[in-house]
Each structure stands twice: as structure tokens, then as C-alpha cells.
Design an enzyme around this catalytic site. Structure first.
Site, mmCIF file in Angstrom:
data_model
loop_
_atom_site.group_PDB
_atom_site.id
_atom_site.type_symbol
_atom_site.label_atom_id
_atom_site.label_comp_id
_atom_site.label_asym_id
_atom_site.label_seq_id
_atom_site.Cartn_x
_atom_site.Cartn_y
_atom_site.Cartn_z
ATOM 1 N N HIS A 1 1.722 4.728 -2.671
ATOM 2 C CA HIS A 1 1.870 6.166 -2.366
ATOM 3 C C HIS A 1 3.257 6.653 -2.800
ATOM 4 O O HIS A 1 3.417 7.716 -3.390
ATOM 5 C CB HIS A 1 1.731 6.399 -0.857
ATOM 6 C CG HIS A 1 0.314 6.389 -0.354
ATOM 7 N ND1 HIS A 1 -0.675 7.191 -0.880
ATOM 8 C CD2 HIS A 1 -0.266 5.699 0.669
ATOM 9 C CE1 HIS A 1 -1.811 6.993 -0.213
ATOM 10 N NE2 HIS A 1 -1.595 6.083 0.730
ATOM 11 N N GLU B 1 -4.627 8.193 -2.735
ATOM 12 C CA GLU B 1 -5.142 6.912 -2.239
ATOM 13 C C GLU B 1 -5.409 5.958 -3.399
ATOM 14 O O GLU B 1 -5.281 4.736 -3.248
ATOM 15 C CB GLU B 1 -6.429 7.155 -1.423
ATOM 16 C CG GLU B 1 -6.841 6.003 -0.546
ATOM 17 C CD GLU B 1 -5.900 5.745 0.637
ATOM 18 O OE1 GLU B 1 -5.019 6.581 0.930
ATOM 19 O OE2 GLU B 1 -6.044 4.685 1.266
ATOM 20 N N HIS C 1 0.835 -1.204 0.000
ATOM 21 C CA HIS C 1 0.000 0.000 0.000
ATOM 22 C C HIS C 1 0.872 1.258 0.000
ATOM 23 O O HIS C 1 0.716 2.149 -0.848
ATOM 24 C CB HIS C 1 -0.916 -0.035 1.235
ATOM 25 C CG HIS C 1 -1.836 1.136 1.371
ATOM 26 N ND1 HIS C 1 -3.141 1.118 0.926
ATOM 27 C CD2 HIS C 1 -1.646 2.361 1.900
ATOM 28 C CE1 HIS C 1 -3.711 2.285 1.186
ATOM 29 N NE2 HIS C 1 -2.822 3.063 1.780
ATOM 30 N N GLU C 2 1.801 1.334 0.942
ATOM 31 C CA GLU C 2 2.645 2.534 1.052
ATOM 32 C C GLU C 2 3.549 2.683 -0.173
ATOM 33 O O GLU C 2 3.900 3.797 -0.567
ATOM 34 C CB GLU C 2 3.491 2.498 2.332
ATOM 35 C CG GLU C 2 2.690 2.440 3.643
ATOM 36 C CD GLU C 2 1.653 3.535 3.802
ATOM 37 O OE1 GLU C 2 1.805 4.608 3.188
ATOM 38 O OE2 GLU C 2 0.664 3.298 4.544
#
Lengths: 495, 495
Positions: free
Chosen positions: B265, B291, B261-262
Site C-alpha cells: 500500500h 489492494e 502487505h502494508e
């Protein structure tokens, strides 16, 4: 709001930006990937500009004048004095000169990294000429304002209160006995056999050992960290001190003693007066006093036989080397007090180190005062190395006058701090022993009384007193080389 | 110098201080010992003050006016538009209100940490009343300037271009099919047996696995790092992105997916246009688009069967669990797509997450527009939870309306970003599949074409286009919930 209050508020504000500067500097050395450098340099330059702007804010002069007629306590007067000192340092040099020196310094330093490697004195000399000229210009301006010699003026940047007169005496005396002592000790050590602990010693184990030793030295991990960087240093801020080291897996002894050294710097920072946080008067007194604390930890404590005894078994255990004779107390003691004449200052042992510093002092003093030219330096270096350590650096510039970074950006006046630190440390130890059983404390491994003495006499004083006052109050005498000489003879000459 | 140049130089200057702010924020979460907090807070507050001062500098208004009559390219106009947008956000709220909201927010948030634990709605409500009132005041001021509803004005802070009208449609449609779909999937999954991988999985091994997966996802380690913090996040600056995670030694699956997930980003940040570095137009477009990238990595790629296949063997190998049936592709797929109705948004799975967001959206919308009172929130929460997820939160405030930090400091308008991100991600994937063989790329483990599409259509655009333009240019249609619905049905409903 009184002018005094306006001044302290202003310096508190500066300290917040200095906090950012300190932490980003630490991060750049300890964490930052190479690709982060460009943006970081931009941010650092902006912070430096902003701090310089705040440090030279035009309203400060009026505030300082007004504050002098305000009714202030002794402590407030000391606070004011230190703010004013920083202000004078920042404002006295014209912006054009600051920029020109900074540019010449970074150009020279950048090229030096290759030139040193190539032993290229001719190339270096061309850039360095400008650095020396601009540094002399700076020294001249500071000298006129302080009514002293150019070199004395530069000394104030690192060691407030220091003077050529005092250093000539301290270092002149030392030169009288040091070369002979070095020769005696080397001769004496020739018969000794010393074992080198054979690695590899994994960095993770070395780190655990370092942390354990830091705990014994009462480093406060609630207010600091240990990390890694190519060039070990002590950074951060007093309530969050970041020390770094570098692990060589084939040799644990250097990182271990390096950590002890940085822990000395760190405990000084951690022990600075909280109530003066953010004010110049709450900062460390000088580079020499700072070094006195790292050397107190590294040399006075760290190389003390009772301390080495306590860490020899710990090191053997944590590095999984129990029973290894190289880890014996006796062998480690020999390893950590081995004396060698060498070309390189940063590799020098406790005994030969002062010779490297005195040599540099004498050259940079004459260079700033204009009695020698920068082109005279290689020959002077060679003469002095021959005289103090019996080594020739003729045509060996890279191991001679081109070995240090300090002169490449014009940091003239810094070198004496190292040996002043060693002398302060020996004098502090001699004074401490009058009221503290240091030997007993080291043997018990319970160093609280030692640290209490340092905190009471050095750390908690910040910059409330001049360097001279601090030393006299702590030791009952002005700085002299006697205690350093006694310390070295006691440690290195067999009785 | 033209006014346009003055403006860009000014925003570049701001970005240097924002760099310091970002890195100190990361350091506080990833490194700082507790005792460093006081001085750090002082430094952070000073930086925030200084950035606010620069962002509201009085000369900006004139420069903006003058720049409008300068001859500018399309790109320069976009640069100007984004500077102006940030300037308007910063200047429009009176300093008094900014300070009052900040104080009320930190008071409420601080007390909430204990009150949530104690299920103390009465205590929370007293502080929160002020936060809601001041946020409404802020929303009203922003609404008048933007000629929109108060809630729409708050939305612009996080999702420029978003509107209640659009969200009512997107979320209203979703509400039609989501609860039924959730029920269907849960019923279907009841018959499945899922194995939980049994730890312990040492943090060091989990980190190595995470780094390896980041490499496969082409995280550029020359421009970033992976570290640990209590609350995982993506920080730093585009050329030095700092992502963090938290390792639970009994369960590797969360840290692994958190890292993925990160990394989404991070790659957005690393892919932002270099030539616009330091300018608002060079920043990420919105919280929702940000997001969308993390969810593209976590949901579209990370939970895709072909991706799970590739990491199942890698995870088994690096966590020394070869042959463990819990590490089979099939079992990991089931684990990562397990659907459960729960109270807590941050623990929610891909399918139930939107229900949590829609509930919050409907409440905060009405709260900002003044059609409900803050005391109505617990009951509305209970009603909506019953309606969307069949769970009651009556008198269970801590697992109900007191569970999130966002509202405690008045960040109203943020929540929709999460589900907008999921919808954007599904729409981007649908568009990408028209020209890229995503399935094939995932099977080969060679994701370059996927990242090239994202870089070309999203990352490299920064904020040069409005959110709507960005999405239309990338996908050929405006944002709609169809692709999200199709994605969820495809993934969760057995054919």
C-alpha cells in the site's frame, strides 16, 4: 441563540482547528521524516490561514457589542473578555503588515541559522533591520489601541497585564543584588568537588527513569505522552499533552531535569478547567504563569534537597549505577546547583539566568520604544554582559546578541516571561508553605497537597482572572522579587 | 484565473485539511492515549464538516461548467474529471441523509462491538435495519444520477468503473473452480507436517526484522514510518506514509507478512505522481487497485518461494533462531501457504479468501438492489458458507454475518475490492513477466525492475486514467480471473 452563545460556539470551532495545529506541530517535531516537510508546511499554513480567518470573522464585532448588553454572570463576563482580547490581538494588525512581518521574520530566521554559526553580524543586521522596523510598526498600532507604550503593547501578547513600570521595578531591584550574589556563590563553590556521572546511559533506561519521575509528579498518562525531539517542548492539548525531551547518552542529568520542567508545563495544561475547554478563558493565563509552573517543578521541587534525595537512589537503580558516588544525594545536589557565568542563556543555571533575561529586557524595551537603534544592540549587549556577568561579547555576536531565535522573527516582549516565571514560582512556593508542609511532603515523596494547592490556585483558574488577580488571590500580594531573592539566597548561600 | 485553475486551487486547499485528517487519524490509532479521545473526536468532526463544506462549495458547479469550455490538455481533462467525480459524490446526497446515515452507522457499529461478542442477532438487526434502509436510499439517489442499479452506484464509491455485470462474470467463474480447488489442496496438504516457530519473539526484534524487510522492498523511510496500532493500516499522505502493525510475541509470521502487505500500500502511495499532489487525479485509482498493490507485495512477492528463501535466513538471524528447523525455507513456505476452511474472513488464507468475498458480494448486491431483506441475511450466509466452504453458520451469527465492521456503518460495495485486488495483482504479475525476469530478480534479492514496472504502469498513473484503462494499458487485456486461477493452481497444486 444569544450573542454570547454565538461567540463561545465560534471559539469552540476555532479550538478544533487549533487542536489539529497543535498535534501536527508536535508530530513534525517528534515523528515526521524529513521528506514529509513540504506537504506538512502546506497543511500548517492552510490551518494558520483558516484559524486567522475565523479569528477575524467580521460578525464577531457585532456579536461582541451585542453580548455586552446581555445579562452575563461573572464567569461569562470573563469568558467574553478573553474572547475579545484574542479577537483584538488578531484583528488590530492589518493583513499586509502581518504578512510582511511573517515573511521578514522567516527570511531573517532562516538566514540566521547560518549567520549565527559564521558570527556574521553584518549579514544578520541587514535582514533584522526590517524585522525590527515592522515590529515597531506593529507595536505602535497595538500601543495606540491600548493607550500604552509600544513595548508595553508587545508585552501584552505574552504576559497580559505586564508593564514596563512593573518590570523596571522587579528587574531593577534584582539587578541591585544579583551580580554580587552570583560572585559570592561562585567563590563559595570553588572549594567544592563535584563528580560527573560517567555514562553511557542508554536512552531507553533514561526514558524509563523519566516516566517513573513523571508518575511521581502525577503526570496523567491517560491524557498525555512522553516522546523525543531535538528541541524539548510541551505541546498537544490539555486532555492529550505531548511533552518531549532529548537524551544525551553521556549525561542523564539534563534530560531528567528537562522532563521535570516539561512535566510542570504539562500538569498546568492537564489541570486547566475542563468546563471551559476550547475557550480562551480556559487556556493558560500567560507565558509567565506557564513558565512559573515548569520552574516550580524544575526549581522549587526538582532541585529541592528532599526531592533530589528521592530521585538519586531511583536514578542509580534505573541507570544501573548503584554504589556510584556520583549518584549520591550530596553530589547530585551540587551538580544541579552549580553556578557558572556563561555567555549562553539556554545553558545558564538558576542563579545567572535572570541576568540574561534582564539584559534582553532592557534592550528590547528600548528597541521597541525607539530610543535605541538596532545597530546599537551589539555594544549594549557587551556593556550589560560586562556589568551583570563580567563577560565581554565584543565582536562575539554568535554568543552575544545573535544567540537566540526570539528576536529573529520579531517576538519582542517574550523574554521577561522566563524570569517572571521564576519570580511567580518562588512567590507561589512562599504562599503555599503557609498552609502546606512542602518539606514534609517532599520527604515523604507524597506530593498530593502540593499539587492540590497548585490546582486550586493556578491550574483550575485558566484565564478567568487577570494575571494580577490570579497572583494576588493565590499569594495575598502582588508580584514582587522578594520571594525570589529569598529563595536564591536560601538555596545558594551557605548559612 | 481560469475556472480550471480555480478548481485545482480549491482541491489543493481541501487536500491540506485532508492531510490534517489523515495524520490525526494515524495519531489516534498509533499514539493517542485514551483520555485524548473526546477532544480528538471534536477536532475530527470539525475537520470532516469543513472538508464536506469545501467539497460542496456552491461556486464549484459554475466553475465545472465554465471549465468545460476552456481549452484543456488531456491531462487537464483527466484532472477535471476526477475533481468532478469527487464533487458529484459529495454533493448528490442531501445533508439530512448524510447525517442520518452517519448517526445510524455509528450507533449500529458501537452496539455491534458488544452484540457480536454476545451473538445477539436480534439486537443487531434492530439497528442494522435503519442502516440498510438509509444505505438503500443513498444507493437509489446515486443510481438515478448515474443511471445504473443501486448496487452498481455504491460500487463506484470504492471501485470506479466496476459493475455487477463484470463482477457476476468474474466471481461467477471463480465459484466454478474455487471450492474444488480448495478441497484438492486441503487434501494434498493433509500429509504435510508443518512446524510452528516457538516464541517468544520480542516486539523490538520483530520491528527490526520488519524494517529490514521494508528496506529490501524499497520503502522510502525519508517519506514514511512504521509504528504500532491495534488494527494495522496504511495512513498518512504520499510524501509521509505511516504504516502500522501489531506484534504478537508468540508468533512473528503475522506481523512480518502484515508489514509486507502494508508496504505494498505504502509504495503505491509513495509512487503516486508528485506533480498532481493534492489533486484527486493524483490519488490512488481505487480501493481494488490499492489492494492489488498490497496483495502484489504480500502474495505475488511475499509468498514466492524465492522471497521466502531470502527472508527465512534473515528472520532466523534477527530473531536469534539460527538453526531452528521451523525457520527453514521449506517450513516457512508451508506455513505461509497453509489452507484451512474457516469462518473468519480476516483470518483466511489466500485460497479461501475469495470465497468469503464472493459470499458477501452476492448478499450485499441483492440487499442494495432490494431483492432480499436484511432479515434474510443469516440464512443466506449459512447456505453460501455451506456451498463454498462446507461450513454451517446456523445460529452462529458472530462468526457469520456479524463478523465484519463494513456493513455496520453501511459501507456496502467495499468487499469486492479485496478479491478484485487479488485478481489485478495476478494479472499484473503475468503481464510483468513478459518483460521482467521476476524469478531472477527475486532470487538475486534485487527487485528494482519489479518496482520500476509497478511505478511505470500503476503508481505514477494516479487516477489519470479510468480503472479499466489503467488495467488494459498495463496488461494488454481487461480484468479477468484467468491469471488469478493460474496463479493459485501453480502455487497450491503440486505438479
Amino acid at each position: 441563540m444569544s450573542s454570547f452563545e454565538k461567540i463561545t460556539q465560534h471559539y469552540q470551532q476555532i479550538s478544533h482547528f487549533s487542536h489539529a495545529q497543535a498535534m501536527l506541530g508536535w508530530d513534525a517535531a517528534a515523528n515526521m521524516p524529513a521528506g514529509g516537510n513540504h506537504a506538512r508546511s502546506g497543511a500548517m499554513a492552510e490551518l494558520a490561514r483558516h484559524i486567522h480567518q475565523l479569528s477575524t470573522a467580521p460578525q464577531l464585532e457585532t456579536w461582541f457589542t451585542d453580548a455586552e448588553s446581555e445579562s452575563l454572570t461573572d464567569e461569562q463576563q470573563a469568558i467574553l473578555r478573553e474572547c475579545r482580547r484574542q479577537w483584538q490581538f488578531a484583528t488590530i494588525i492589518p493583513e499586509d503588515l502581518v504578512r510582511a512581518k511573517s515573511l521578514a521574520g522567516s527570511t531573517c530566521e532562516h538566514a540566521w541559522r547560518t549567520q549565527r554559526h559564521n558570527n556574521d553580524w553584518q549579514g544578520f543586521e541587514k535582514n533584522w533591520k526590517t524585522v525590527v522596523e515592522l515590529s515597531r510598526e506593529e507595536a505602535q498600532i497595538r500601543a495606540e489601541a491600548n493607550q500604552c507604550s509600544p513595548y508595553d503593547a508587545m508585552l501584552q501578547l505574552y504576559e497580559p497585564g505586564a508593564s514596563t513600570a512593573a518590570l523596571d521595578t522587579l528587574f531593577g531591584e534584582t539587578k541591585q543584588w544579583l551580580p554580587d550574589l552570583i560572585n559570592q556563590v561562585i567563590e563559595q563553590q570553588q572549594g567544592e568537588s563535584v563528580l560527573t556521572p560517567a555514562g553511557p546511559f542508554p536512552a531507553s533506561q533514561q526514558k524509563q527513569l523519566g516516566v517513573e519521575v513523571m508518575k511521581r509528579l502525577r503526570f496523567n498518562f491517560d491524557h498525555g505522552r512522553l516522546d523525543e525531539s531535538v528541541h524539548p517542548f510541551c505541546g498537544g492539548v490539555p486532555t492529550d499533552v505531548r511533552i518531549t525531551t532529548r537524551y544525551d547518552e553521556s549525561d542523564f542529568t539534563q534530560a531528567l531535569m528537562g522532563i521535570i520542567h516539561e512535566t510542570g508545563h504539562a500538569r498546568y495544561e492537564q489541570g486547566l478547567p475542563e468546563k471551559l475547554a476550547g475557550l480562551p478563558a480556559g487556556e493558560a493565563r500567560s507565558m509567565g504563569i506557564h513558565e512559573s509552573q515548569s520552574l516550580f517543578f524544575e526549581m522549587q521541587l526538582g532541585r529541592h534537597p528532599a526531592f533530589i534525595q528521592s530521585i538519586s537512589s531511583l536514578a542509580a537503580e534505573m541507570l544501573e549505577s548503584q554504589g556510584n558516588p556520583a549518584f549520591s544525594e550530596d553530589n547530585l545536589q551540587k551538580l544541579y546547583t552549580r553556578v557558572n557565568k556563561g555567555f549562553i542563556r539556554v545553558d545558564a543555571d538558576e542563579l545567572t539566568y535572570p541576568a540574561h533575561v534582564i539584559l534582553r529586557y532592557e534592550i528590547e524595551r528600548d528597541l521597541m520604544n525607539g530610543t535605541i537603534s538596532h545597530t546599537d544592540v551589539p555594544e549594549l549587549w557587551d556593556q550589560k554582559m560586562q556589568s551583570y556577568l563580567g563577560l565581554s561579547t565584543r565582536n562575539n555576536f554568535k554568543d552575544g546578541c545573535m544567540q537566540d531565535i526570539h528576536w529573529t522573527d520579531g517576538s519582542f516582549g517574550y523574554f521577561p516571561s522566563y524570569t517572571l516565571g521564576a519570580m511567580y514560582a518562588a512567590q507561589f512556593m512562599a504562599a503555599m508553605k503557609k498552609t502546606v508542609d512542602v518539606e514534609g511532603a517532599l520527604k515523604k515523596g507524597e506530593l498530593t497537597p502540593v499539587f492540590e494547592w497548585l490546582k486550586a490556585h493556578i491550574w483550575s483558574k485558566g484565564s478567568l482572572f487577570t494575571t494580577g488577580e490570579l497572583v494576588s488571590q493565590a499569594t495575598g500580594e502582588t508580584l514582587n522579587a522578594v520571594h525570589f531573592k529569598n529563595h536564591l539566597k536560601d538555596r545558594y548561600l551557605n548559612q
